[in-house]
Write a protein that holds these residues in place. Structure first.
Motif, PDB file in Angstrom:
ATOM      1  N   PHE A  38       0.839  -1.207   0.000  1.00 32.78           N
ATOM      2  CA  PHE A  38       0.000   0.000   0.000  1.00 32.78           C
ATOM      3  C   PHE A  38       0.874   1.258   0.000  1.00 32.78           C
ATOM      4  O   PHE A  38       0.530   2.267  -0.619  1.00 32.78           O
ATOM      5  CB  PHE A  38      -0.941   0.003   1.200  1.00 32.78           C
TER       6      PHE A  38
ATOM      7  N   GLN B  78       2.014   2.003  -3.401  1.00 31.54           N
ATOM      8  CA  GLN B  78       0.897   2.585  -4.150  1.00 31.54           C
ATOM      9  C   GLN B  78       0.539   3.991  -3.677  1.00 31.54           C
ATOM     10  O   GLN B  78      -0.361   4.611  -4.229  1.00 31.54           O
ATOM     11  CB  GLN B  78      -0.338   1.686  -4.017  1.00 31.54           C
ATOM     12  N   GLN B  79       1.254   4.463  -2.647  1.00 35.96           N
ATOM     13  CA  GLN B  79       0.998   5.764  -2.021  1.00 35.96           C
ATOM     14  C   GLN B  79      -0.401   5.851  -1.407  1.00 35.96           C
ATOM     15  O   GLN B  79      -0.971   6.928  -1.272  1.00 35.96           O
ATOM     16  CB  GLN B  79       1.222   6.908  -3.025  1.00 35.96           C
ATOM     17  N   ASN B  80      -0.919   4.687  -1.040  1.00 40.35           N
ATOM     18  CA  ASN B  80      -2.182   4.630  -0.307  1.00 40.35           C
ATOM     19  C   ASN B  80      -1.819   4.563   1.179  1.00 40.35           C
ATOM     20  O   ASN B  80      -1.879   3.506   1.817  1.00 40.35           O
ATOM     21  CB  ASN B  80      -2.984   3.401  -0.738  1.00 40.35           C
ATOM     22  N   TYR B  81      -1.431   5.706   1.710  1.00 43.81           N
ATOM     23  CA  TYR B  81      -0.843   5.735   3.041  1.00 43.81           C
ATOM     24  C   TYR B  81      -1.823   5.375   4.161  1.00 43.81           C
ATOM     25  O   TYR B  81      -1.430   4.688   5.119  1.00 43.81           O
ATOM     26  CB  TYR B  81      -0.202   7.102   3.304  1.00 43.81           C
TER      27      TYR B  81
ATOM     28  N   LYS C 137      -4.253   3.165   4.123  1.00 44.73           N
ATOM     29  CA  LYS C 137      -4.349   1.698   4.157  1.00 44.73           C
ATOM     30  C   LYS C 137      -3.043   1.079   4.640  1.00 44.73           C
ATOM     31  O   LYS C 137      -3.056   0.076   5.363  1.00 44.73           O
ATOM     32  CB  LYS C 137      -4.712   1.162   2.766  1.00 44.73           C
TER      33      LYS C 137
END
Length: 241
Positions: free
Chosen positions: A31, A34-37, A39
């Motif tokens: 995550f 994906q820079q979905n910090y 999550k």
């Protein structure tokens, strides 16, 4: 590099073993890539609920918080992890660097010393350790790390300027200090603090016209030096009259 597929597989693994800390940490890393910090942080926190002393999860949670500009939270995770991972260079380096940037040089010094022991060939760690000592006005202690940094990386403008500043404060090796500070502004001409340090040395060595020029350059780059400029301008007028 197929991060979406990796996420799917790690989620499948968690269905089989929901309390697997390594899988949760790996999922959080995906995550993060994906820079979905949010999550990523959720995954790391889930790992820490299972094992509060999981070093990788603590380090990664700190890193994600830093990327989210939550510096205090990042530091909290790293300071908790540091005693658990005494042989982890990156942990001590990042925590020490962040403490130094947060104007807590005494605590930064201890972590950076540990990082320097783990990786003595790192010029950056040596320079930051010099900064930590200099900020506390422990000038004799600062000189050694700066010198080591410059042996490893001779064109480190920050180390050159920092060592020049130490010599200026100690009032010794002023010619060498001048050479270092001149070199630093040649390497990084847009750094106002480096011009300020050069100006102080020029003034101390009686080179008033050059000092005034350096102070003006520092002012143009955001340094608060109006009093010093005014003093030198008045001196020039007095001399002319």
């Amino acid at each position: 590099g197929e991060i979406d597929l990796a996420v799917q597989e790690f989620r499948n693994a968690l269905r089989l073993d929901p309390k697997n800390v390594n899988v949760l940490n790996s999922l959080g890393v995906c995550f993060g890539v994906q820079q979905n910090y949010p999550k990523a942080l959720t995954a790391f926190q889930a790992a820490l609920k299972i094992n509060p002393e999981e070093i990788l999860a603590l380090y990664n949670a700190g890193l994600v918080n830093l990327l989210m500009d939550q510096r205090d939270k990042a530091l909290k995770f790293w300071l908790k992890a540091a005693p658990l991972g005494r042989d982890v260079f990156e942990l001590h380096f990042q925590a020490g660097k962040l403490l130094l940037e947060s104007e807590r040089p005494e605590k930064a010094q201890k972590l950076l010393q540990q990082a320097a022991e783990l990786k003595p060939e790192s010029a950056l760690v040596q320079r930051l350790l010099g900064d930590a000592f200099r900020t506390q006005r422990l000038l004799d202690d600062a000189v050694g790390p700066y010198q080591k940094a410059l042996r490893l990386h001779p064109n480190d403008a920050h180390a050159l300027s920092g060592l020049g500043r130490c010599y200026e404060l100690k009032n010794e090796n002023l010619d060498i200090a001048l050479a270092f500070c001149r070199q630093s502004v040649e390497i990084m001409p847009d750094n106002g603090r480096f011009h300020l340090r050069l100006a102080r040395l020029l003034k101390k060595t009686g080179q008033y016209d050059q000092a005034l020029k350096a102070y003006r350059k520092a002012a143009s780059l955001g340094e608060e030096v109006q009093t010093a400029i005014q003093d030198l301008e008045e001196r020039r007028v007095d001399k002319a009259s």
